[in-house]
Design an enzyme around this catalytic site. Structure first.
Site, PDB file in Angstrom:
ATOM      1  CG  ASP A 140      68.622 -13.236  72.645  1.00 39.56           C
ATOM      2  OD1 ASP A 140      69.344 -12.272  72.378  1.00 39.56           O
ATOM      3  OD2 ASP A 140      68.989 -14.422  72.549  1.00 39.56           O
ATOM      4  CD  GLU A 176      69.029  -9.730  69.262  1.00 39.41           C
ATOM      5  OE1 GLU A 176      70.162  -9.209  69.286  1.00 39.41           O
ATOM      6  OE2 GLU A 176      68.761 -10.792  69.833  1.00 39.41           O
TER       7      GLU A 176
END
Length: 746
Positions: free
Chosen positions: A347, A383
């Protein structure tokens, strides 16, 4: 209680069969106490044991009488001086950063903050009230587990199809599961859940965070909870809210992984190493903040009272400190070696690569990942952005990494929304985004292609809403992205109008088909295959209810969409031209008269520069030559597949498309047409169309053909082959097709 000096490594609480070694890193602490609690619900510890041994900033002790199941925490002594970044407060019991199990969830009250809430000086003075009654506590675990013959599937990237889902949401309402295992690791490991995933054809599940997390205090006060889990408290402990209670959370998680591996399905974890749940200077003190704040967090250099925030969540982990790098690497290795997971999706990964302020491709984080013999061998997905300046780094990660391709998502959405000047961008994304990845020597699989993900609209909502509807989050609809590149097909939200409902279903088929025929690695957002809706909420992170849980009571339209998705995944598996390991050449190879990839206008001719750049162009054809793949399989044999023709029409009206001629004696065989509501259903006949003839591509639809040799006909309608088996073959999913014959306008 008898004590021994113990050892600095391994960090955490380690049961060796005779006793437990406790070890905690704190560079700036002046003293550390180990607190032993009588049980998980205790409000006060039974005993405090000072740790007198310290080796290289690691405090350690060995307790011969300690056993697995013991509950413990730490009190860390030192100055409380936020102006210098120091936030020690021994009145606060702290969670061990290396704990493998969390005894209980955070019990929110004012004592969990190291300063008096509401004080006019905010965090500048300490709060001396004891927090033991509400603090999360650590548990000593026995790591022993019988894995049997568990083997990771090791699915090659070129054959990978990812299914992003949530452990709880996937089975919380599943009617075939006993209530006690719905929404748990055991639920995901159940036969009905795994049978569904296998029938869908996916090769990996990407699970939203399973690291133990804490819901934000502000959410709890509003009666909400952090459902997604992007608010990590412990990097080693599986979140106990997904445990069924029949075994420890760790063992239940391991059982889930083993069952998925037995089905040939890999397990990829969404991990949040960019920030923690302790927030900014006004956040709670639960673990790292009270253990050694300036070591674990990036502080503002000119005023270390405050935190650098590249995540939008209040803090950023201090990747410049070797102890933080060690914490992350130890965590990653634990999940691979002890929990047998197959990869990670990081993330806000750009935040991990900020050495000073800018994102650095040569950062220490990338260096340690690259050289690690364990982590470098599993699937790594970034990401590739954060919320800081210069944080959008799509295409800029090192060669070992794959990336969520946000440009792919936006391009496909714009095209099917009907925006102009999109065909050139569409072509680039369909063919693997070589503009982003080829220059660094990367392959098409570096692009993780997705239309939707957990963050944003579901696929159903993408075609049903122009605006977000996040009122249920109790933030006056201010949260969530305002730019969704969505189109509601003529009416906002639910409708009874059959023409709008059918258009929405067609658009969903278009999106799914585009995703599965694109080069790169497809990621399906869980529930899109059954038209799951969140009622227009594009930021449902705090909705732990039927807004986010999958509803398995399917209508006929939902069942048809599910069948179509299964058909697409099977078709992709059987077509090497759709999952190339190398980028296209875009030119004739090996003396062939045909290119490995060609782009066509509706006239049947190759696209011109004028057509590529024209605002009005919303149609495109692409031919993928299956006999010119120029690759070899694992045994060294040339890869040869069928030649495919894909026609895209984002106009609202039908467009006659001249099918390009290929070679004498070959015809185009229709595989599916998204204009047909039954696309994906099976039928016993193939429909053949000659090159040079036109096929009417209905408005807002996608058509796929494969090239077949002309078959002799014993009778019947001209242009059709003899009947074939009506059973879909997993070896050759193109043996049967969804739609009925479409009239050849030529």
């Amino acid at each position: 209680m008898r004590t021994l000096p113990g050892k600095p490594f391994p960090l955490g609480a380690t049961w060796d069969g005779k006793g437990v070694n406790f070890s905690l890193f704190s560079e700036n602490a002046e003293g550390v106490e180990l607190c032993i609690f009588p049980d998980r619900e205790a409000s006060v510890e039974s005993v405090r044991i000072p740790l007198t041994e310290r080796t290289n900033h690691i405090w350690h002790i060995y307790l011969p009488e300690a056993r697995p199941g013991w509950v413990y925490g730490y009190r860390v002594h030192g100055p409380y001086d936020p102006a210098r970044g120091l936030r020690f407060n021994p009145a606060k019991v702290l969670l061990d950063p290396y704990t493998k199990e969390v005894a209980r969830r955070v019990r929110w009250n004012d004592t969990l903050f190291a300063y008096p809430l509401g004080d006019p000086q905010e965090d500048l003075i300490p709060d001396n009230r004891d927090n033991a009654a509400g603090a999360p506590l650590s548990v000593v675990v026995d790591p022993a587990y019988i894995w049997g013959s568990d083997r990771p599937p090791r699915t090659p990237w070129s054959e990978t199809v990812i299914y992003e889902t949530h452990v709880k949401g996937f089975t919380a309402l599943h009617p075939e599961l006993p209530p006690e295992i719905r929404g748990t690791y055991a639920g995901l490991a159940s036969e009905p859940a795994i049978d569904y995933l296998r029938s869908l054809g996916v090769t990996a599940v990407e699970l939203l965070p399973v690291h133990h997390h804490a819901s934000e205090h502000t959410l709890v006060t509003r009666g909400l909870t952090n459902y997604w889990g992007y608010n990590t408290l412990s990097y080693f402990a599986p979140d106990n809210r997904y445990g069924s209670g029949t075994m420890t959370p760790s063992n239940e998680f391991k059982m889930m992984v083993r069952c998925l591996h037995d089905a040939g399905i890999e397990v990829i974890l969404d991990v949040v190493y960019n920030h923690t749940c302790e927030g900014n200077h006004l956040g709670p003190t639960l673990s790292l903040k009270g253990i050694d704040n300036p070591t674990y967090y990036r502080l503002v250099e000119k005023d270390p009272r405050y935190y650098m925030d590249y995540t939008g969540c209040g803090n950023t982990l201090n990747m410049r400190h070797p102890q933080v790098l060690q914490l992350i690497m130890d965590s990653l290795r634990y999940w691979v070696l002890e929990m047998h997971v197959d990869g990670f999706r990081f993330d806000l990964a750009s935040a991990l690569a900020r050495e000073l302020h800018e994102v650095d491709k040569l950062s220490a984080f990338f260096d340690v990942i690259q050289q690690d013999p364990v982590i470098s061998q599993v699937k790594l997905i970034a990401e590739p952005w954060d919320v800081g300046e210069g944080g959008y780094q799509v295409g800029n990660f090192p060669s070992l990494w794959t990336e969520w391709n946000g440009l792919y998502r936006d391009s496909i959405r714009r095209f099917w929304k009907g925006d102009g000047r999109q065909v050139a961008e569409l072509a680039t994304r369909l063919s693997g985004s070589s503009d982003l990845y080829e220059q660094e020597g990367r392959r098409p699989h570096a692009s993780i292609n997705f239309i939707t993900a957990h963050d944003g609209f579901t696929l159903n909502d993408l075609v049903s809403y122009n605006e977000k509807h996040n009122e249920a989050n109790l933030e006056e609809n201010r949260d969530g992205n305002n730019d969704n590149i969505s189109w509601n097909c003529g009416e906002e939200g639910p409708t009874d109008k059959p023409e709008i409902r059918q258009l929405r279903l067609r658009q969903m088929r278009n999106f799914l088909a585009t995703l599965l025929v694109s080069q790169g690695v497809p990621m399906i957002c869980g529930g899109d295959e059954i038209a799951r809706t969140q009622r227009g909420n594009n930021n449902a992170y705090c909705q732990d209810n039927d807004t986010t849980w999958y509803n398995w009571d399917l209508s006929d339209d939902q069942k048809n969409l599910l069948d179509f998705t299964r058909y697409l995944v099977a078709l992709r598996r059987g077509q090497p031209a759709l999952r190339r390991r190398k980028f296209f050449h875009g030119r004739k190879i090996r003396g062939s008269e045909i290119k490995d990839i060609s782009w066509f206008s509706p006239t049947g001719h190759e696209m011109t520069d004028e057509e590529w750049n024209a605002d009005f162009v919303r149609t495109l054809g692409v031919r993928l030559s299956g006999d010119l793949i120029d690759e070899r399989d694992s045994l060294g044999r040339p890869l040869v597949g069928e030649t495919l023709l894909i026609l895209f029409n984002a106009h609202y009206e039908a467009v006659p498309f001249v099918l390009p001629a290929h070679r004498k004696g070959a015809h185009w065989s229709l595989l599916f047409d998204t204009a047909d509501p039954r696309a994906g259903a099976f039928r016993p006949r193939k429909s053949f169309y000659r090159g040079g003839r036109s096929y009417t591509v209905e408005g807002r639809s996608l058509v796929l053909f494969s090239l077949q040799e002309t078959q002799s006909r014993s009778g019947g309608e001209k242009g059709h082959a003899s009947p074939t088996s009506s059973t879909l073959s997993s070896e050759n999913p193109t043996a049967t097709m969804a739609p009925p014959p479409v009239k050849d306008s030529g």
